[in-house]
Design a protein around this motif. Structure first.
Motif, PDB file in Angstrom:
ATOM      1  N   LYS A 136      15.189  17.406   3.239  1.00 44.04           N
ATOM      2  CA  LYS A 136      13.623  17.292   2.258  1.00 44.04           C
ATOM      3  C   LYS A 136      13.585  16.377   1.885  1.00 44.04           C
ATOM      4  CE  LYS A 136      15.479  22.695   0.616  1.00 44.04           C
ATOM      5  NZ  LYS A 136      15.230  23.537  -0.624  1.00 44.04           N
ATOM      6  N   VAL A 137      14.180  15.916   1.174  1.00 43.48           N
ATOM      7  CA  VAL A 137      13.935  14.057   0.678  1.00 43.48           C
ATOM      8  C   VAL A 137      13.057  13.373   1.884  1.00 43.48           C
ATOM      9  CG1 VAL A 137      14.453  12.083  -0.139  1.00 43.48           C
ATOM     10  CG2 VAL A 137      15.831  14.046  -1.575  1.00 43.48           C
ATOM     11  N   PRO A 138      14.069  13.583   2.460  1.00 43.12           N
ATOM     12  CA  PRO A 138      13.477  12.769   3.309  1.00 43.12           C
ATOM     13  C   PRO A 138      11.929  13.658   4.204  1.00 43.12           C
ATOM     14  CG  PRO A 138      15.743  13.424   4.700  1.00 43.12           C
ATOM     15  CD  PRO A 138      14.952  13.467   3.121  1.00 43.12           C
ATOM     16  N   VAL A 139      11.374  14.986   4.495  1.00 47.29           N
ATOM     17  CA  VAL A 139      10.652  15.583   4.939  1.00 47.29           C
ATOM     18  C   VAL A 139       9.590  15.094   4.258  1.00 47.29           C
ATOM     19  CG1 VAL A 139       9.227  17.424   5.352  1.00 47.29           C
ATOM     20  CG2 VAL A 139      11.543  16.741   6.615  1.00 47.29           C
ATOM     21  N   LEU A 140       9.271  15.657   2.492  1.00 48.08           N
ATOM     22  CA  LEU A 140       9.170  15.113   1.612  1.00 48.08           C
ATOM     23  C   LEU A 140       8.608  14.040   1.556  1.00 48.08           C
ATOM     24  CD1 LEU A 140       7.408  16.250  -1.113  1.00 48.08           C
ATOM     25  CD2 LEU A 140       9.246  15.767  -2.256  1.00 48.08           C
ATOM     26  N   LEU A 141       9.195  13.184   2.165  1.00 44.90           N
ATOM     27  CA  LEU A 141       8.548  10.830   1.184  1.00 44.90           C
ATOM     28  C   LEU A 141       7.894  11.080   2.992  1.00 44.90           C
ATOM     29  CD1 LEU A 141      11.735   9.231   0.075  1.00 44.90           C
ATOM     30  CD2 LEU A 141       9.577   9.480  -1.255  1.00 44.90           C
ATOM     31  N   THR A 142       8.203  11.660   4.093  1.00 51.02           N
ATOM     32  CA  THR A 142       7.087  11.281   5.415  1.00 51.02           C
ATOM     33  C   THR A 142       6.084  11.734   5.420  1.00 51.02           C
ATOM     34  OG1 THR A 142       9.861  10.605   6.702  1.00 51.02           O
ATOM     35  CG2 THR A 142       7.674  11.833   7.991  1.00 51.02           C
ATOM     36  N   ALA A 147       0.901  -0.885   0.111  1.00 51.01           N
ATOM     37  CA  ALA A 147       0.075   0.004  -0.061  1.00 51.01           C
ATOM     38  C   ALA A 147       0.811   1.026   0.055  1.00 51.01           C
ATOM     39  CB  ALA A 147      -0.963   0.195   1.227  1.00 51.01           C
ATOM     40  N   ILE A 148       1.507   1.215   0.788  1.00 51.26           N
ATOM     41  CA  ILE A 148       2.962   2.411   1.291  1.00 51.26           C
ATOM     42  C   ILE A 148       3.452   2.322  -0.508  1.00 51.26           C
ATOM     43  CG2 ILE A 148       4.699   3.222   2.203  1.00 51.26           C
ATOM     44  CD1 ILE A 148       3.525   3.118   4.924  1.00 51.26           C
ATOM     45  N   GLY A 149       3.894   1.630  -0.836  1.00 54.20           N
ATOM     46  CA  GLY A 149       4.851   1.381  -2.387  1.00 54.20           C
ATOM     47  C   GLY A 149       3.795   1.880  -3.213  1.00 54.20           C
ATOM     48  N   VAL A 150       2.488   1.933  -3.230  1.00 58.75           N
ATOM     49  CA  VAL A 150       1.763   2.209  -4.395  1.00 58.75           C
ATOM     50  C   VAL A 150       1.460   3.482  -3.872  1.00 58.75           C
ATOM     51  CG1 VAL A 150      -0.571   1.813  -5.628  1.00 58.75           C
ATOM     52  CG2 VAL A 150       0.992   0.115  -5.012  1.00 58.75           C
ATOM     53  N   ALA A 151       1.354   3.611  -2.953  1.00 57.38           N
ATOM     54  CA  ALA A 151       1.026   5.698  -2.569  1.00 57.38           C
ATOM     55  C   ALA A 151       2.381   6.430  -2.986  1.00 57.38           C
ATOM     56  CB  ALA A 151       1.047   5.482  -0.729  1.00 57.38           C
ATOM     57  N   LEU A 152       3.219   5.632  -3.151  1.00 62.02           N
ATOM     58  CA  LEU A 152       4.569   6.303  -2.937  1.00 62.02           C
ATOM     59  C   LEU A 152       4.792   7.155  -4.910  1.00 62.02           C
ATOM     60  CD1 LEU A 152       7.515   5.127  -0.592  1.00 62.02           C
ATOM     61  CD2 LEU A 152       5.977   7.548  -1.170  1.00 62.02           C
ATOM     62  N   ILE A 153       3.913   5.331  -5.320  1.00 66.13           N
ATOM     63  CA  ILE A 153       4.638   5.710  -7.277  1.00 66.13           C
ATOM     64  C   ILE A 153       3.802   6.769  -7.733  1.00 66.13           C
ATOM     65  CG2 ILE A 153       3.683   4.414  -8.947  1.00 66.13           C
ATOM     66  CD1 ILE A 153       5.191   1.451  -7.862  1.00 66.13           C
ATOM     67  N   LEU A 154       2.749   6.835  -6.944  1.00 64.87           N
ATOM     68  CA  LEU A 154       1.732   7.341  -7.259  1.00 64.87           C
ATOM     69  C   LEU A 154       1.953   9.225  -6.969  1.00 64.87           C
ATOM     70  CD1 LEU A 154      -2.070   5.644  -6.804  1.00 64.87           C
ATOM     71  CD2 LEU A 154      -1.328   6.053  -9.169  1.00 64.87           C
ATOM     72  N   PHE A 155       2.366   8.873  -6.227  1.00 69.33           N
ATOM     73  CA  PHE A 155       2.742  10.406  -5.850  1.00 69.33           C
ATOM     74  C   PHE A 155       3.739  10.820  -6.813  1.00 69.33           C
ATOM     75  CE2 PHE A 155       6.037  13.496  -3.497  1.00 69.33           C
ATOM     76  CZ  PHE A 155       5.598  14.879  -3.469  1.00 69.33           C
ATOM     77  N   GLU A 156       4.480  10.354  -7.176  1.00 67.95           N
ATOM     78  CA  GLU A 156       5.831  10.580  -8.127  1.00 67.95           C
ATOM     79  C   GLU A 156       5.028  10.570  -9.684  1.00 67.95           C
ATOM     80  OE1 GLU A 156       8.446   9.731 -11.289  1.00 67.95           O
ATOM     81  OE2 GLU A 156       7.170   8.652 -10.493  1.00 67.95           O
ATOM     82  N   ALA A 184      -5.745  11.577  -2.026  1.00 66.46           N
ATOM     83  CA  ALA A 184      -4.773  12.716  -1.125  1.00 66.46           C
ATOM     84  C   ALA A 184      -3.377  12.720  -1.848  1.00 66.46           C
ATOM     85  CB  ALA A 184      -4.966  12.025   0.501  1.00 66.46           C
ATOM     86  N   VAL A 185      -2.782  11.060  -1.817  1.00 62.54           N
ATOM     87  CA  VAL A 185      -1.306  11.222  -1.877  1.00 62.54           C
ATOM     88  C   VAL A 185      -1.149  11.957  -3.790  1.00 62.54           C
ATOM     89  CG1 VAL A 185      -0.298  10.018  -0.417  1.00 62.54           C
ATOM     90  CG2 VAL A 185      -0.781   8.626  -2.756  1.00 62.54           C
ATOM     91  N   THR A 186      -2.521  11.404  -4.377  1.00 63.14           N
ATOM     92  CA  THR A 186      -2.079  11.885  -6.321  1.00 63.14           C
ATOM     93  C   THR A 186      -2.595  13.104  -6.429  1.00 63.14           C
ATOM     94  OG1 THR A 186      -3.299   9.303  -7.049  1.00 63.14           O
ATOM     95  CG2 THR A 186      -3.046  12.272  -8.316  1.00 63.14           C
ATOM     96  N   VAL A 187      -3.190  13.963  -5.387  1.00 67.69           N
ATOM     97  CA  VAL A 187      -3.470  15.554  -5.645  1.00 67.69           C
ATOM     98  C   VAL A 187      -2.461  16.096  -4.829  1.00 67.69           C
ATOM     99  CG1 VAL A 187      -4.918  17.475  -3.894  1.00 67.69           C
ATOM    100  CG2 VAL A 187      -6.354  14.895  -5.332  1.00 67.69           C
ATOM    101  N   MET A 188      -1.821  15.002  -3.687  1.00 64.17           N
ATOM    102  CA  MET A 188      -0.384  16.133  -3.111  1.00 64.17           C
ATOM    103  C   MET A 188       0.963  16.468  -4.754  1.00 64.17           C
ATOM    104  SD  MET A 188       2.023  14.907  -0.051  1.00 64.17           S
ATOM    105  CE  MET A 188       3.376  16.226   0.158  1.00 64.17           C
ATOM    106  N   GLY A 189       0.974  15.240  -5.434  1.00 67.72           N
ATOM    107  CA  GLY A 189       1.907  15.361  -6.448  1.00 67.72           C
ATOM    108  C   GLY A 189       1.691  16.366  -7.403  1.00 67.72           C
ATOM    109  N   ILE A 190       0.290  15.750  -8.125  1.00 71.14           N
ATOM    110  CA  ILE A 190      -0.093  17.098  -8.637  1.00 71.14           C
ATOM    111  C   ILE A 190       0.249  18.460  -8.158  1.00 71.14           C
ATOM    112  CG2 ILE A 190      -2.253  17.502 -10.207  1.00 71.14           C
ATOM    113  CD1 ILE A 190      -3.071  15.056  -9.954  1.00 71.14           C
ATOM    114  N   ALA A 191      -0.471  18.963  -7.373  1.00 73.71           N
ATOM    115  CA  ALA A 191      -0.222  20.576  -6.483  1.00 73.71           C
ATOM    116  C   ALA A 191       0.871  20.705  -6.787  1.00 73.71           C
ATOM    117  CB  ALA A 191      -0.964  20.013  -4.743  1.00 73.71           C
ATOM    118  N   LEU A 192       2.461  19.972  -6.007  1.00 67.82           N
ATOM    119  CA  LEU A 192       3.356  20.217  -6.150  1.00 67.82           C
ATOM    120  C   LEU A 192       4.340  20.127  -7.206  1.00 67.82           C
ATOM    121  CD1 LEU A 192       5.000  18.124  -2.927  1.00 67.82           C
ATOM    122  CD2 LEU A 192       4.769  20.882  -3.061  1.00 67.82           C
ATOM    123  N   ALA A 193       3.574  19.232  -8.500  1.00 70.59           N
ATOM    124  CA  ALA A 193       3.926  19.698  -9.620  1.00 70.59           C
ATOM    125  C   ALA A 193       3.798  20.971  -9.889  1.00 70.59           C
ATOM    126  CB  ALA A 193       3.770  18.919 -10.457  1.00 70.59           C
TER     127      ALA A 193
END
Length: 619
Positions: A221-227, A61-70, A247-256
């Motif tokens: 920055k990288v540890p804070v972002l991933l956490t 689940a966490i792996g999928v979340a990080l992939i979707l965020f990326e 949530a993580v998908t919206v977070m990634g799109i918003a940051l981009a």
């Protein structure tokens, strides 16, 4: 088997398959599937469920979340505008049409029960960028259809996850409250999705505010972002099951799309994390397969695959693009090409573990998702070049060169490459310096190559080599460092240190690009020789006329710069590397003007006068 040994084996198999794919050109996703299936059900080296137990599901689940965020971080709306209205139509109309047609096919042809068919069809709307991009590079499709395919894949990646979340949550609520009606189930889902989206957006805004203001040190920055991504995912899931994916998908799109300059420095690490996660998840999921799961791959599912390839995808594309400006040959190409990748397998694997909790048999999803991935990659990977050629949307497949800096020397080099039909682009931030390149009709880009806007306005896909040759040596090194990760450290070059600077060692070699020329000519060296009349010369090698013969024909002071293979591959002569010339190669050298004898000069003048005589005039 100990968990540490299993983790080591997963990493070794995943990254090993990625490396083998790079060496052979085979699809990485197929090699990872083969590696995991071989290690799991065939050889029985390890079983992920036995090794990790209850931890397997949260790991996936966490792996999928990080992939979707990326994946969300890749979705910059400014770049999306260049793909025209085709992408928006494929999102607005294509996603619901594909979901509807896929559900009907999965149930009526594939034999899946309705809840599983609807959830699986929702995930099937994805066309993964991790497999689309290599196929586009392999076939060299024209820019517009390539852009539509690329952005469809990027946009639909998170949308497929959202479709699966909606379907799963709907059937979970129906299972908990069998008497609940449609209007009692759907509004809470919509509200939960809105809340999850707000949480993701607020987290992105907090990152975008704190990073540029120095609130977080560079090394954190990288540890804070991933956490933050993991916390947002877990916290959103406590509000509503699987809302964390939203949530993580919206977070990634918003940051981009918040123009956070400090995120540029973490892109390489972000991509490394994505590669590790993709490799690890794919090995874990394919190793989790059991031979019983393959029982679902019967003749009815074979018919479903055919329907997916020849009915669902074509109907979705053709109906979505009705009345659009996309030409029919490009529509037909888009209707055929739709390879699926890691997101399909990862999300299917996640929900396969969850469906059993609400009374449905989800084990079929893992085996079926792998079957779809292999079928689409094989079908589309082996035919994309042929289909593009038949539909006349084939682009140039010769590797090109980006030249940073418009000078007399770089313009002469670009002119020589254009004469050899090698794609070339001269980039400079000064319109005045670009004037000679514009007068020669050379392809050019006016802008600062280090500016973030350049990423969205200049397509780097056709170019495999970068040469930084401005008057500023430190700037050249900065450009090489910026693009080393994207193009490759061994494919970014700059001129060496000038003779007067070599004793001072102004820049360490570790931060410079590869030095052009075996002699290490610097900027001042080539400019001085250019002013003296030095020119670029090309020499075609053959079985009878080899490299040594070519060297003897050139002046002694000539310097070999590069060679171009028959297939367009560019190789440079540097102090650290000396490519092996062979028949069919074209050598490009930088050499002084050849001095002709008086007899050669007289013969050339006579030939020129003869060509200038009016037709019919007697000599």
């Amino acid at each position: 088997m100990e968990q540490t040994l299993v983790i080591a084996m997963v990493g070794m198999l995943g990254i090993g398959a990625q490396w083998l794919a790079w060496r052979t050109g085979w699809p990485a996703i197929v090699l990872m599937l083969a590696a995991g299936f071989l290690a799991g059900p065939i050889l029985g080296l390890f079983s992920p469920e036995h090794a990790f137990g209850d931890l397997l599901e949260p790991m996936v689940a966490i792996g999928v979340a990080l992939i979707l965020f990326e994946g969300g971080l890749s979705l910059d709306f400014r770049e999306l505008r260049h793909a025209g209205d085709g992408v928006w139509r494929l999102v607005i109309f294509g996603v619901p049409l594909g979901w509807l047609f896929g559900s009907l096919a999965a149930h009526s042809i594939g034999g899946l029960e309705w809840p599983v068919a609807i959830l699986f069809a929702g995930i099937l709307v994805v066309t993964g960028p991790t497999v689309v991009m290599p196929l586009l590079r392999q076939s060299s499709v024209q820019p517009r259809p390539a852009a539509i395919l690329k952005w469809e894949a990027i946009v639909n990646d998170p949308l497929g996850a959202l479709c699966a979340v909606v379907a799963y949550e709907y059937f979970r609520r129906i299972a908990e409250f069998p008497d609940a009606g449609l209007f009692e189930v759907v509004p809470p889902l919509i509200l939960a999705a809105i809340i999850a989206g707000i949480i993701g957006y607020v987290a992105a805004a907090a990152i975008a505010w704190s990073f540029p203001r120095g609130a977080v040190p560079e090394y954190l920055k990288v540890p804070v972002l991933l956490t933050t991504v993991i916390v947002v995912f877990v916290f959103s899931n406590t509000i509503e099951h699987e809302a964390g994916l939203v949530a993580v998908t919206v977070m990634g799109i918003a940051l981009a799309n918040m123009n956070v300059q400090s995120l540029r420095s973490i892109h390489p690490f972000k991509q490394n994390v994505a590669v590790l996660l993709i490799s690890g998840l794919f090995i874990l999921l394919s190793a989790s397969l059991e031979f019983a799961d393959l029982a679902y791959l019967n003749w009815s599912f074979g018919l479903f695959l055919l329907a997916l390839l020849f009915v669902v995808r074509p109907a979705t594309i053709l109906l979505s693009l009705l009345g659009s400006s996309v030409p029919w040959n490009e529509r037909l190409f888009l209707a055929w090409i739709a390879p699926r990748g890691i997101v399909l397998v990862a999300i299917s694997g996640l929900f396969a573990l969850r469906l059993a909790d609400i009374g449905f048999d989800g084990r079929a999803l893992i085996g079926l998702s792998f079957a779809v991935v292999v079928a689409t990659i094989v079908a589309h990977g082996f035919t994309i070049d042929l289909v593009a050629r038949m539909l006349k949307i084939k682009g140039s497949n010769r590797p090109g060169m980006i030249i940073v800096g418009s000078t007399p020397w770089t313009n002469a080099l670009a002119d020589m490459l254009r004469e050899m039909e090698t794609p070339v682009m001269v980039v400079d931030s000064s319109w005045q310096r670009l004037a000679p390149a514009r007068q020669k009709g050379l392809p050019f880009y006016h802008g600062e190559i280090l500016n973030e806007a350049t990423e969205h306005n200049l397509d780097l896909t056709p170019y495999s080599v970068l040469v930084a040759a401005t008057e500023n040596e430190a700037y050249n090194a900065l450009v090489c460092n910026e693009f080393a990760y994207e193009i490759g450290r061994d494919r970014v070059f700059q001129l060496g240190e000038s003779v007067d600077d070599r004793d001072r060692h102004t820049l360490p070699n570790s931060i410079r690009g590869r030095a052009l020329f075996e002699s290490g000519f610097g900027v001042e060296d080539v400019n001085e020789r250019q002013a003296q009349g030095w020119v670029f010369r090309k020499t075609k090698l053959s079985d009878e006329f080899g490299f040594e013969a070519a060297q003897q024909r050139l002046p002694d002071a000539a310097n070999m710069l590069l060679l171009v293979r028959r297939d367009g591959t560019i190789r440079f002569f540097t102090h650290a590397a000396h490519p092996e010339p062979r028949a069919g190669d074209t050598i490009v050298s930088f050499s002084p003007p050849q001095r002709r004898t008086p007899g050669e000069v007289a013969a050339k003048r006579a030939s020129k006068k003869q060509k200038q005589r009016p037709a019919g005039e007697n000599a």
